[in-house]
Motif scaffolding. Structure first.
Motif, short mmCIF file in Angstrom:
data_model
loop_
_atom_site.label_atom_id
_atom_site.label_comp_id
_atom_site.label_asym_id
_atom_site.label_seq_id
_atom_site.Cartn_x
_atom_site.Cartn_y
_atom_site.Cartn_z
N SER A 17 57.64 30.16 30.58
CA SER A 17 57.53 29.62 29.23
C SER A 17 58.49 28.45 29.10
CB SER A 17 57.87 30.71 28.22
OG SER A 17 56.87 31.71 28.19
N GLY A 18 58.57 27.87 27.89
CA GLY A 18 59.46 26.73 27.68
C GLY A 18 60.91 27.10 27.91
N LEU A 19 61.58 26.35 28.76
CA LEU A 19 62.97 26.65 29.11
C LEU A 19 63.93 26.11 28.05
CD1 LEU A 19 62.63 25.75 32.87
CD2 LEU A 19 63.33 27.99 32.02
N TRP A 20 65.00 26.88 27.81
CA TRP A 20 65.98 26.42 26.85
C TRP A 20 67.38 26.95 27.18
CZ3 TRP A 20 68.97 29.42 23.37
CH2 TRP A 20 68.66 30.79 23.36
N THR A 21 68.36 26.22 26.72
CA THR A 21 69.75 26.66 26.61
C THR A 21 70.22 26.18 25.25
OG1 THR A 21 70.73 24.62 27.50
CG2 THR A 21 70.12 26.32 29.11
N PRO A 22 71.40 26.55 24.79
CA PRO A 22 71.84 26.03 23.49
C PRO A 22 71.84 24.50 23.42
CG PRO A 22 73.21 27.88 24.11
CD PRO A 22 72.30 27.61 25.30
N GLY A 23 72.04 23.85 24.57
CA GLY A 23 72.14 22.40 24.55
C GLY A 23 70.89 21.65 24.93
N ARG A 24 69.85 22.35 25.34
CA ARG A 24 68.63 21.64 25.72
C ARG A 24 67.40 22.49 25.42
NH1 ARG A 24 68.63 20.36 31.98
NH2 ARG A 24 66.60 19.57 31.41
N GLY A 25 66.29 21.83 25.20
CA GLY A 25 65.07 22.54 24.84
C GLY A 25 64.39 21.81 23.70
N PRO A 26 63.30 22.37 23.15
CA PRO A 26 62.57 21.69 22.07
C PRO A 26 63.42 21.47 20.83
CG PRO A 26 61.81 23.96 22.32
CD PRO A 26 62.67 23.66 23.50
N HIS A 27 64.34 22.40 20.56
CA HIS A 27 65.18 22.27 19.37
C HIS A 27 66.02 20.99 19.41
CE1 HIS A 27 67.49 24.29 22.47
NE2 HIS A 27 68.61 23.98 21.85
N PHE A 85 65.26 18.18 20.98
CA PHE A 85 64.34 17.06 20.77
C PHE A 85 64.00 16.91 19.29
CE2 PHE A 85 59.93 15.53 20.43
CZ PHE A 85 60.05 14.30 21.05
N TRP A 86 63.73 18.03 18.63
CA TRP A 86 63.36 17.99 17.22
C TRP A 86 64.54 17.58 16.33
CZ3 TRP A 86 60.64 23.36 17.69
CH2 TRP A 86 59.39 23.19 18.31
N MET A 87 65.72 18.14 16.61
CA MET A 87 66.88 17.84 15.78
C MET A 87 67.29 16.38 15.92
SD MET A 87 67.62 20.57 14.07
CE MET A 87 69.27 20.23 13.48
N GLU A 88 67.23 15.86 17.12
CA GLU A 88 67.64 14.47 17.32
C GLU A 88 66.56 13.49 16.87
OE1 GLU A 88 68.73 14.16 21.42
OE2 GLU A 88 70.66 15.16 21.13
N GLY A 89 65.30 13.92 16.98
CA GLY A 89 64.21 13.04 16.56
C GLY A 89 63.96 13.05 15.07
N GLY A 90 64.33 14.15 14.41
CA GLY A 90 64.20 14.25 12.97
C GLY A 90 62.82 14.62 12.48
N ALA A 91 61.87 14.90 13.40
CA ALA A 91 60.52 15.25 12.98
C ALA A 91 59.92 16.24 13.97
CB ALA A 91 59.64 14.01 12.88
N VAL A 92 59.11 17.15 13.43
CA VAL A 92 58.40 18.13 14.25
C VAL A 92 56.92 18.02 13.94
CG1 VAL A 92 58.12 20.57 14.84
CG2 VAL A 92 60.37 19.71 14.15
N VAL A 152 63.30 28.08 15.07
CA VAL A 152 64.04 27.38 16.12
C VAL A 152 64.93 26.30 15.51
CG1 VAL A 152 63.79 25.81 18.07
CG2 VAL A 152 62.39 27.88 17.95
N CYS A 153 64.37 25.54 14.56
CA CYS A 153 65.14 24.46 13.94
C CYS A 153 66.26 25.01 13.05
CB CYS A 153 64.23 23.56 13.13
SG CYS A 153 63.08 22.60 14.15
N GLU A 154 66.01 26.13 12.35
CA GLU A 154 67.04 26.72 11.50
C GLU A 154 68.24 27.18 12.33
OE1 GLU A 154 64.24 28.54 7.88
OE2 GLU A 154 64.89 29.82 9.55
N VAL A 155 67.96 27.82 13.46
CA VAL A 155 69.06 28.28 14.32
C VAL A 155 69.82 27.09 14.89
CG1 VAL A 155 69.61 29.51 16.44
CG2 VAL A 155 67.91 30.44 14.88
N ALA A 156 69.09 26.06 15.29
CA ALA A 156 69.73 24.88 15.84
C ALA A 156 70.60 24.18 14.80
CB ALA A 156 68.69 23.91 16.39
N ALA A 157 70.10 24.10 13.56
CA ALA A 157 70.84 23.42 12.50
C ALA A 157 72.15 24.13 12.19
CB ALA A 157 69.98 23.31 11.24
#
Length: 333
Positions: free
Chosen positions: A206-216, A218-225, A280-285
């Protein structure tokens, strides 16, 4: 080709030793862990040899400390743009470092993007981590690498299933090739030589993630999902995958007697309900990692990236089975 024989502890940060890779050119470094090793090569006659393609990747570095004890020889292959080899050295299990009890042998190799210029080195087991995007011809690279291996494990992607909805398991059939995207076809073309080899296992992640990388990130830095905020995504933590790989290598005995369809594993976080994009975005924020970016990104419509309306959520399920026996993925958002 040229070789350097030296204790691995004598290697500098290795940046100065990185070869300049040009097209069709390959450099090989061979590092013996101590002078004693050179005198005790006869003791390695029965040693199990493991080759790792993509050893300096994020997953490779997390897996290296977990290399099963039965392997006494390692061939660690990195790409021309990968991290400094010092990170590979530092990630090795203690038994492979200078002064360790095991006089193991470590070979460091660097390839260019054609890859097939490297002679396939005979090994007991091959672990192929590097993704398709790193090669001019992914299936050719995989075929070449497994040609000298007795057993093989390929790190692949659950993305090969495409937009299939509902519960997806390791026995879920792939869509017809004429309906696959270019990405799906590329993934599937790399799996074919491993499964047809007769003694290879494919791990679809499945989609790989760590606290510092993953879809979250990309979304947080890009500002749009793009997509429904309540739409779900299937994820798995890098560290859980590293442990899953270790379990597969431990349980690999007898793989050549297993039917092709039973040599595919799905690796996901095991959540009964996958995380929503909003969650995902709430946890990242709320994470300190995004201290300067506390606002939630904007959710753009109820469509997926490819412009199709959301369907029934896809849930990638890892049933375990013989290859993942003893593994539990537990890290979720």
């Amino acid at each position: 080709f040229f070789e350097i024989f030296a204790p691995i502890s004598s290697f500098p940060s290795v940046g100065s030793m990185r070869p300049q890779i040009t097209s069709r050119t390959t450099k090989i470094f061979v590092a013996f862990l101590s002078a004693t090793t050179l005198l005790s090569m006869s003791n390695l006659a029965d040693a199990a040899a493991l080759t790792i393609i993509g050893a300096s990747s994020t997953l490779g570095l997390l897996f290296l400390p977990l290399v099963p004890d039965r392997f006494s020889e390692l061939t660690l292959v990195t790409g021309p743009t990968d991290r400094s080899w010092s990170s590979v050295r530092d990630a090795l299990p203690p038994r492979f470092r200078e002064g360790g009890e095991c006089q193991g042998r470590v070979t460091l190799m660097c390839y260019d993007d054609s890859f097939v210029d490297i002679p396939a080195k005979p090994c007991d087991t091959l672990l192929f981590i590097t993704p398709p995007s790193a090669f001019q011809s992914y299936p050719s690279a995989v075929s070449h690498a497994i040609s000298a291996a007795s057993q093989a494990v390929l790190i692949s992607s659950a993305g090969v299933y495409g937009s299939a909805s509902g519960v997806v398991t390791c026995v879920t059939p792939l869509p017809p090739k004429d309906t696959m995207s270019d990405r799906q076809l590329r993934i599937q073309s790399g799996e074919e030589p491993v499964l047809s080899h007769g003694c290879g296992v494919v791990l679809r992640l499945s989609g790989l993630w760590t606290p510092g990388r993953g879809p979250h990130r990309f979304w947080m830095e890009g500002g749009a999902v793009r997509g429904d905020p309540e739409g779900t995504i299937n994820l798995v933590h890098y560290e859980d995958v590293a442990e899953a790989v270790r379990r597969v290598l431990i349980n690999l005995e007898g793989v050549n007697s297993v039917e092709e369809e039973d040599r595919v594993c799905l690796v996901s976080d095991g959540a009964e309900v996958p995380c929503t994009r909003r969650r995902v975005c709430e946890v990242a924020a709320a994470s300190p990692l995004f201290e300067g970016k506390k606002e939630m990104p904007e959710f753009v419509g109820g469509e997926t990236k490819r412009g199709r309306p959301e369907k029934e959520p896809q849930r990638v399920y890892s049933p375990g089975g013989r290859w993942l026996k003893g593994w539990e993925g537990g890290r979720t958002f």
